[in-house]
Motif scaffolding. Sequence first.
Motif, PDB file in Angstrom:
ATOM      1  N   CYS A 185      -5.880 -70.110  28.390  1.00  0.00           N
ATOM      2  CA  CYS A 185      -5.872 -68.819  29.079  1.00  0.00           C
ATOM      3  C   CYS A 185      -6.552 -67.779  28.204  1.00  0.00           C
ATOM      4  O   CYS A 185      -6.779 -67.996  27.003  1.00  0.00           O
ATOM      5  CB  CYS A 185      -4.433 -68.390  29.391  1.00  0.00           C
ATOM      6  N   THR A 193      -6.779 -63.734  26.580  1.00  0.00           N
ATOM      7  CA  THR A 193      -5.799 -62.971  25.791  1.00  0.00           C
ATOM      8  C   THR A 193      -4.762 -62.277  26.671  1.00  0.00           C
ATOM      9  O   THR A 193      -3.673 -61.957  26.207  1.00  0.00           O
ATOM     10  CB  THR A 193      -6.520 -61.921  24.934  1.00  0.00           C
ATOM     11  N   GLY A 209      -3.428 -63.737  29.212  1.00  0.00           N
ATOM     12  CA  GLY A 209      -2.616 -64.784  29.832  1.00  0.00           C
ATOM     13  C   GLY A 209      -3.136 -65.275  31.163  1.00  0.00           C
ATOM     14  O   GLY A 209      -2.439 -66.012  31.869  1.00  0.00           O
ATOM     15  N   ARG A 210      -4.363 -64.892  31.529  1.00  0.00           N
ATOM     16  CA  ARG A 210      -4.929 -65.302  32.811  1.00  0.00           C
ATOM     17  C   ARG A 210      -5.625 -66.662  32.671  1.00  0.00           C
ATOM     18  O   ARG A 210      -6.267 -66.939  31.659  1.00  0.00           O
ATOM     19  CB  ARG A 210      -5.923 -64.258  33.328  1.00  0.00           C
TER      20      ARG A 210
END
Length: 365
Positions: A162, A164, A166-167
């Motif tokens: 992911c 940075t 969190g995607r």
Amino acid sequence: MDYAATGEAALARIGAAQELDALEALRVEFLGKQGSISGLLKTLGGMSPEERQTVGPQIHALRESVTAALAERKEALESAVLDARLAAETVDLTLPAPAAPRGSIHPVSQVLDELAEIFADLGFAVATGPEIEDDWHNFTALNIPESHPARAMHDTFYFPDCDTAGRKMLLRTHTSPVQIRSMLQHGAPIRIIAPGRVYRSDSDATHTPMFHQVEGLVIDKGITLGHLKWTLETFLKAFFEREDIVLRLRPSYFPFTEPSVEVDVGFALVNGKRVLGGSGDEPGHGWMELLGSGMVNRKVIAAGGLDPDEWQGFAFGVGVDRLAMLKYGMDDLRAFFDGDARWLGHYGFSALDVPTLSVGVGARA
């Protein structure tokens, strides 16, 4: 048996051979599977050990001498043939040098240049974006919910990592994320096309895991479906270089546009090939789905940082490879990426024939 006399007779015949074909015939006669010397070697199996000890070396010596004579005579005859060719052939130093191989422009690159030329004349800029995208730009910002099948693993190439924030990261499935990035970066009004490579898990004669797509976006005040239809008609007439292009707009559904329309184009079959032009309702004609489009969804405009109550717009998307297939008569999408120089030599374009609206966007080499 007098092996020495046999060898002398064989060597004499070999030395008298004047042609390579005659020499090859002698080799088969002496050393072939049914050859005379091969037959002598086979007789060793029926001899007593004492006879083999006496006769064997003589037969092997005979075979080796014949083999060496054949090789020597072959070399001499080949050298004579070469000398005769050198004596007979001449080189005309006044002749021009042979033309060096020339590269050619791939049809996809050519069509991308054609699209840029046409839309530049309509006031569009060319925008680009990353091919490795996050799922927010690729899906969420385009009003594609988590439950949409386009997000499934069997449709989309996801990365295990992911970003940075969190995607999830993935290979973009369309160039639509460029629309979001352009709105966020430049605001409105905006007129862009977004060409580039996209990736989907699909492969057959008309689909590949990687292909090329171009999308268009217009955001301004007072934009309607009428502007969309005129833009598409003008583009397709210029691209296919025909004034009789007829479009049919059908209601459809895309998450990022509302209302959404499929765009069909009239065509006729000529010598087994689809030739665009004329209404699909005419005798002998039909309608073919070409691209998808619609008015940009309010949620997409808001995701681009704009007020949907102030700004409206339209968007459209079409496969670049499909446009090339229709215009230049190609019937298999996979050939675009096989790297076959013969295919590229046939369908490629001269690097000097740059597409322009004045001389024609479809100039061939």
